[in-house]
Structures are given as structure tokens and as C-alpha cells.
Design a protein around this motif. Structure first.
Motif, PDB file in Angstrom:
ATOM      1  N   VAL A 120      51.060  95.628  36.780  1.00 32.97           N
ATOM      2  CA  VAL A 120      49.818  95.052  36.260  1.00 32.97           C
ATOM      3  C   VAL A 120      48.780  96.156  36.043  1.00 32.97           C
ATOM      4  O   VAL A 120      48.106  96.195  35.016  1.00 32.97           O
ATOM      5  N   VAL A 121      48.662  97.072  37.006  1.00 35.59           N
ATOM      6  CA  VAL A 121      47.740  98.207  36.875  1.00 35.59           C
ATOM      7  C   VAL A 121      48.130  99.040  35.661  1.00 35.59           C
ATOM      8  O   VAL A 121      47.268  99.429  34.856  1.00 35.59           O
ATOM      9  N   ASP A 122      49.412  99.315  35.502  1.00 37.22           N
ATOM     10  CA  ASP A 122      49.893 100.100  34.350  1.00 37.22           C
ATOM     11  C   ASP A 122      49.539  99.423  33.031  1.00 37.22           C
ATOM     12  O   ASP A 122      49.129 100.082  32.073  1.00 37.22           O
ATOM     13  N   TYR A 123      49.685  98.096  32.965  1.00 39.46           N
ATOM     14  CA  TYR A 123      49.353  97.343  31.758  1.00 39.46           C
ATOM     15  C   TYR A 123      47.872  97.536  31.413  1.00 39.46           C
ATOM     16  O   TYR A 123      47.531  97.851  30.275  1.00 39.46           O
ATOM     17  N   ALA A 124      46.998  97.341  32.394  1.00 39.57           N
ATOM     18  CA  ALA A 124      45.547  97.467  32.164  1.00 39.57           C
ATOM     19  C   ALA A 124      45.185  98.889  31.751  1.00 39.57           C
ATOM     20  O   ALA A 124      44.382  99.093  30.830  1.00 39.57           O
ATOM     21  N   GLU A 125      45.757  99.884  32.412  1.00 31.67           N
ATOM     22  CA  GLU A 125      45.450 101.277  32.073  1.00 31.67           C
ATOM     23  C   GLU A 125      45.992 101.653  30.696  1.00 31.67           C
ATOM     24  O   GLU A 125      45.311 102.316  29.917  1.00 31.67           O
ATOM     25  N   ARG A 126      47.206 101.222  30.409  1.00 30.31           N
ATOM     26  CA  ARG A 126      47.833 101.545  29.121  1.00 30.31           C
ATOM     27  C   ARG A 126      47.004 101.002  27.947  1.00 30.31           C
ATOM     28  O   ARG A 126      46.928 101.628  26.889  1.00 30.31           O
ATOM     29  N   HIS A 127      46.356  99.868  28.162  1.00 26.78           N
ATOM     30  CA  HIS A 127      45.600  99.232  27.087  1.00 26.78           C
ATOM     31  C   HIS A 127      44.095  99.451  27.190  1.00 26.78           C
ATOM     32  O   HIS A 127      43.336  98.919  26.387  1.00 26.78           O
ATOM     33  N   GLY A 128      43.654 100.229  28.175  1.00 26.10           N
ATOM     34  CA  GLY A 128      42.235 100.543  28.303  1.00 26.10           C
ATOM     35  C   GLY A 128      41.350  99.360  28.635  1.00 26.10           C
ATOM     36  O   GLY A 128      40.214  99.284  28.186  1.00 26.10           O
ATOM     37  N   LEU A 129      41.858  98.426  29.430  1.00 24.89           N
ATOM     38  CA  LEU A 129      41.099  97.233  29.808  1.00 24.89           C
ATOM     39  C   LEU A 129      40.343  97.509  31.099  1.00 24.89           C
ATOM     40  O   LEU A 129      40.930  97.908  32.099  1.00 24.89           O
ATOM     41  N   ASP A 130      39.037  97.292  31.076  1.00 27.20           N
ATOM     42  CA  ASP A 130      38.189  97.677  32.196  1.00 27.20           C
ATOM     43  C   ASP A 130      37.748  96.527  33.088  1.00 27.20           C
ATOM     44  O   ASP A 130      37.315  96.744  34.209  1.00 27.20           O
ATOM     45  N   GLY A 131      37.783  95.308  32.584  1.00 27.30           N
ATOM     46  CA  GLY A 131      37.288  94.163  33.357  1.00 27.30           C
ATOM     47  C   GLY A 131      38.212  93.815  34.514  1.00 27.30           C
ATOM     48  O   GLY A 131      39.226  94.486  34.746  1.00 27.30           O
ATOM     49  N   PRO A 132      37.865  92.760  35.239  1.00 25.38           N
ATOM     50  CA  PRO A 132      38.719  92.358  36.364  1.00 25.38           C
ATOM     51  C   PRO A 132      40.125  91.980  35.897  1.00 25.38           C
ATOM     52  O   PRO A 132      40.280  91.226  34.944  1.00 25.38           O
ATOM     53  N   VAL A 133      41.118  92.542  36.575  1.00 23.28           N
ATOM     54  CA  VAL A 133      42.515  92.202  36.332  1.00 23.28           C
ATOM     55  C   VAL A 133      43.036  91.641  37.648  1.00 23.28           C
ATOM     56  O   VAL A 133      43.169  92.369  38.629  1.00 23.28           O
ATOM     57  N   LEU A 134      43.290  90.341  37.651  1.00 23.61           N
ATOM     58  CA  LEU A 134      43.637  89.635  38.881  1.00 23.61           C
ATOM     59  C   LEU A 134      45.131  89.369  38.969  1.00 23.61           C
ATOM     60  O   LEU A 134      45.818  89.253  37.954  1.00 23.61           O
ATOM     61  N   LEU A 135      45.589  89.257  40.209  1.00 23.39           N
ATOM     62  CA  LEU A 135      46.995  88.970  40.470  1.00 23.39           C
ATOM     63  C   LEU A 135      47.139  87.475  40.718  1.00 23.39           C
ATOM     64  O   LEU A 135      46.750  86.963  41.770  1.00 23.39           O
TER      65      LEU A 135
END
Length: 182
Positions: A120-135
Motif C-alpha cells: 500500500v505504501v509503495d502504491y501511494a509513493e509510486r503515484h505521488g499521493l500525499d493524503g491519508p492512505v488507510l488500511l
């Protein structure tokens, strides 16, 4: 020399050809609309009559978030899976929405169906998403009736679901749904 019946047949054929693209277009619209209605039917209603289910989830850093953290603010709850091809294709639209919406709307990504939090962290970083990413968890998926990815709900400042959709997400679509549903 052509007979009158040949001219009539050609006239009928020409008229049929002119009408055929409209018929094909109408059938395509009906087919797409039918598939869309079938795919979104299981989702929670997005007409503003239903309050969003309560939720409380941790982000990838361990901080706890809930729906009350976004009270009074229009919020997009975007449910995804890191392996989902359509989610990956939509991610750049989310990135632009996140940057352009400013304080107008919050974007909350909720990962479901993932192998590890690292994915999930890799997905957010790969796409440059900065907001909350919840599990997310199975209970959250059931509460929001998530049957496929990506699925998103727009929740207004009163906590009511005012829009919902399934599938590829566009910046103009998200912007319109949040702008007109505050």
C-alpha cells in the motif's frame, strides 16, 4: 435505364443507412448505461438520503483516522487495491485532484485486498499521493458494499453520501461531484 423500383430501393437503403448510425449509437448508450446500472446497483445510494457508515482505520504509519476527522468537509472515500490495473490507471487523476481541490475536498484512500502494508505504501509513493492512505478491512468493505475496485463515495460535510461510482476515475468527474455536492 433504371426502373422506378430500383430508385425506390436505393432511397430506402439510403434512408436506412442514415438512420443506422443513430440506432447503433442509441444501442451503445443503452448497453453502456445498462452495464453501469448493473455494476453500481449493489453500492450504497448516493442521493444524500443515507449517512455514510461509521469507520475507524489506521493509516500506513499507524495513526488512527475516522469519519469524524472529516466532519464539516466534503470527502472522497476512494477504495482501491494496489494490484488493480484500473486503480493504477486512475491514480494520476487522484494526484491532480488532491492538488487542485485544496481545502475544497479531502481525498481519503482506503486500501482493501492487499498483501502487506508495504504494498500500500509503495502504491501511494509510486503515484505521488500525499493524503491519508488507510488500511481497510473486510468489515469496512462490507459496510460500504465494496464489490470491486476502484469504488468511491463522495460524503458531504453533514456525513451523507451524495455521490458514488465504480471504475475509472477522472479529474473532471471528481471535481464536478465534489463541487456540486457540498
Amino acid at each position: 435505364m433504371r426502373s422506378g423500383s430500383d430508385r425506390q430501393r436505393r432511397a430506402v437503403t439510403r434512408t436506412g443507412r442514415r438512420r443506422r448510425p443513430w440506432l447503433e449509437l442509441a444501442l451503445a448508450v443503452l448497453l453502456i448505461g445498462g452495464v453501469y446500472a448493473w455494476r453500481t446497483a449493489p453500492l450504497l445510494p448516493g442521493d444524500g438520503d443515507l449517512a455514510a457508515p461509521e469507520w475507524s482505520l489506521s493509516d500506513t504509519a499507524g495513526r488512527r483516522w475516522s469519519g469524524t476527522d472529516f466532519a464539516g468537509r466534503t470527502t472522497v472515500l476512494y477504495f482501491f487495491a494496489p494490484w488493480c490495473a484500473v486503480c493504477n490507471a486512475s491514480a494520476h487523476q487522484l494526484r491532480w485532484f488532491e492538488r487542485w481541490s485544496g481545502d475544497g475536498a479531502a481525498l481519503v484512500l482506503i486500501a482493501l485486498d492487499y498483501d502487506t502494508p508495504t504494498a500500500v505504501v509503495d502504491y501511494a509513493e509510486r503515484h505521488g499521493l500525499d493524503g491519508p492512505v488507510l488500511l481497510g478491512d473486510p468489515e469496512t468493505a462490507a459496510a460500504f458494499r465494496i464489490y470491486g475496485y476502484p469504488t468511491y463515495y463522495v460524503v458531504n460535510g453533514d456525513g451523507r453520501i451524495v455521490s458514488r461510482d465504480f471504475g475509472y476515475t477522472t479529474l473532471p468527474g471528481l471535481w464536478a461531484r465534489t463541487l456540486f455536492n457540498r
